[in-house]
Design an enzyme around this catalytic site. Structure first.
Site, short mmCIF file in Angstrom:
data_model
loop_
_atom_site.label_atom_id
_atom_site.label_comp_id
_atom_site.label_asym_id
_atom_site.label_seq_id
_atom_site.Cartn_x
_atom_site.Cartn_y
_atom_site.Cartn_z
CG PHE A 1 -6.11 -10.30 -1.05
CD1 PHE A 1 -6.33 -9.46 -2.14
CD2 PHE A 1 -6.75 -11.54 -1.06
CE1 PHE A 1 -7.17 -9.83 -3.18
CE2 PHE A 1 -7.59 -11.92 -2.09
CZ PHE A 1 -7.80 -11.07 -3.15
CB ILE A 2 0.44 -8.57 1.53
CG1 ILE A 2 0.52 -9.97 0.89
CG2 ILE A 2 1.34 -8.47 2.75
CD1 ILE A 2 0.00 -11.10 1.75
CD GLU B 1 -5.63 -12.90 9.76
OE1 GLU B 1 -5.06 -13.94 10.15
OE2 GLU B 1 -5.16 -12.18 8.86
CG PHE C 1 1.04 -12.82 8.39
CD1 PHE C 1 1.90 -13.73 8.97
CD2 PHE C 1 -0.23 -13.26 8.00
CE1 PHE C 1 1.52 -15.04 9.18
CE2 PHE C 1 -0.62 -14.58 8.19
CZ PHE C 1 0.26 -15.48 8.79
CG LEU D 1 -0.30 -17.71 5.05
CD1 LEU D 1 0.90 -18.65 5.15
CD2 LEU D 1 -1.19 -17.87 6.29
N GLY E 1 -5.69 -19.21 -0.35
CA GLY E 1 -5.98 -18.38 0.80
C GLY E 1 -6.10 -19.28 2.02
CG ASP F 1 -4.93 -21.00 16.02
OD1 ASP F 1 -5.84 -21.01 15.17
OD2 ASP F 1 -4.37 -22.03 16.43
#
Length: 379
Positions: A155-156, A363, A122, A124, A130, A239
């Site tokens: 930081f993937i 997250e 993922f 992003l 961030g 989420d």
């Protein structure tokens, strides 16, 4: 509300617990020490159906519910937090396709991802964006029948090991969050490279890398959904992903409590086991209370995840906030109960102490969770 486990959930807990203790736990310290991605675990997770446990069978998954997924993540993290993080990062990648991909993309990418034939990442987070996703600098421009992507992500988790990356980039620089789109990028695509792996405090086996795009050309068919829908997709994924982090926190906290109980039943001080001292008993009672509260709320939030149309921002944020901070307190007390031995690498609580810290950061930090909760309260 039904607080009873289903037969399927109980069966999954036993299966994953047995697997984790037999396969993952013996290697956890070695993986941490060597700062090594446990490639050998991926096919074993796939064989058990864990790479897509809560996704529909028609998408290559097992078709279990989201509580079963949380239980699986909890049990894996109990034995190896790094492997738990690898799995939740994989879910973040495939979740975007589950929510927004078309029929062809599901067949080509989602099905192999849920079956565990392909590992996902993922993409992003950026060096200067961030939490502030709308400020991302990575851009994608449509040229003929291809999109050309330029920029970088940091930081993937799984980044350099993933077969398939779900990448978020701006297709319209003037529209902020509404200018973000989502794309599928396959490993080996020209223009896709990786930076040096990060040297992290904890969950060291869950290797993270910078992912770099330099005129990375992908077919326009790799756009997920429509242009401008990327921010909405990413926020829904995050989420839902926060429940996975909450489950990780529960599993890690359970491991810390069990280590504290085990040690207290062996350690003698002043001619009796330290488990007989009321002060330590009360510490462990507090640890247990916070753990069980966090576990139940995590399962509640997970139950809402099965309602695909339900926007569970508040519940997911509460689950992540409470369990992450509770696990901090639980691991802290576990180390304290071990005394000086808790500071030594030969005891698992030292690794748990380091592994736990990221749970309050990735997250969305604890402060971000409070922002999300407050927004839902005052909107």
């Amino acid at each position: 509300m039904n607080f009873e486990y289903s037969e399927e959930q109980l069966s999954i807990r036993k299966m994953v617990r047995d697997f984790s203790k037999e396969v993952l736990q013996p290697k956890a310290a070695e993986i941490d020490e060597e700062n090594r991605f446990p490639t050998e675990h991926i096919p074993k997770l796939a064989e058990l159906g864990l790479m897509g446990i809560a996704y529909p069978e028609e998408d290559g998954g097992v078709g279990a519910d989201a509580i079963a997924e949380a239980i699986a993540v909890e049990e894996i993290t109990y034995s190896c937090a790094a492997t738990g993080s690898i799995l939740t990062a994989h879910y973040l990648g495939i979740d975007g396709l589950y929510l927004a991909s078309n029929k062809e993309q599901r067949k080509k990418y989602l099905v192999p991802g849920c079956k565990g034939e392909k590992l996902f990442a993922f993409c992003l987070t950026e060096p200067n964006g961030g939490t502030d996703v709308a400020s991302m600098k990575t851009k994608a421009k449509l040229v003929g029948d291809d999109y050309i992507i330029n920029g970088s992500k940091i930081f993937i988790t799984n980044g350099a090991y993933a077969d398939t990356l779900v990448v978020y980039a701006k297709t319209d620089l003037e529209k902020g969050a509404k200018g973000i789109s989502a794309f599928i990028v396959e490993k080996g695509t020209p223009g896709l490279t990786y930076g040096a792996g990060d040297d992290k405090m904890g969950i060291r086996g869950a290797r993270t890398h910078e992912v770099i795009f330099e005129n990375c050309r992908i077919p326009k068919e790799n756009l997920v959904g429509h242009e401008g829908e990327g921010f909405k997709i990413a926020m829904s994924v995050v989420d839902r992903g926060r429940i996975g982090i909450a489950a990780m926190a529960v599993g890690l906290a359970q491991a810390a409590l069990d280590q504290a109980i085990g040690y207290s039943k062996e350690r003698v001080a002043f001619n009796k086991l330290i488990s007989e001292y009321q002060g330590l008993q009360w510490m462990m009672a507090e640890m247990s209370a916070e753990l069980e509260i966090g576990r139940l709320y995590t399962y509640y939030a997970a139950s809402l995840k099965d309602k695909k149309e339900y926007r569970l921002s508040k519940e997911a944020a509460i689950a992540k906030l409470f369990t992450a901070e509770a696990s901090n307190r639980i691991v802290h007390k576990a180390v304290q109960i071990h005394g000086g031995y808790g500071y030594m690498k030969e005891y698992p609580v030292e690794r748990l102490y380091r592994d736990q810290r990221i749970l309050e950061i990735f997250e969305g930090t604890s402060q971000v969770q409070k922002m999300v909760i407050a927004h839902q309260l005052f909107k």
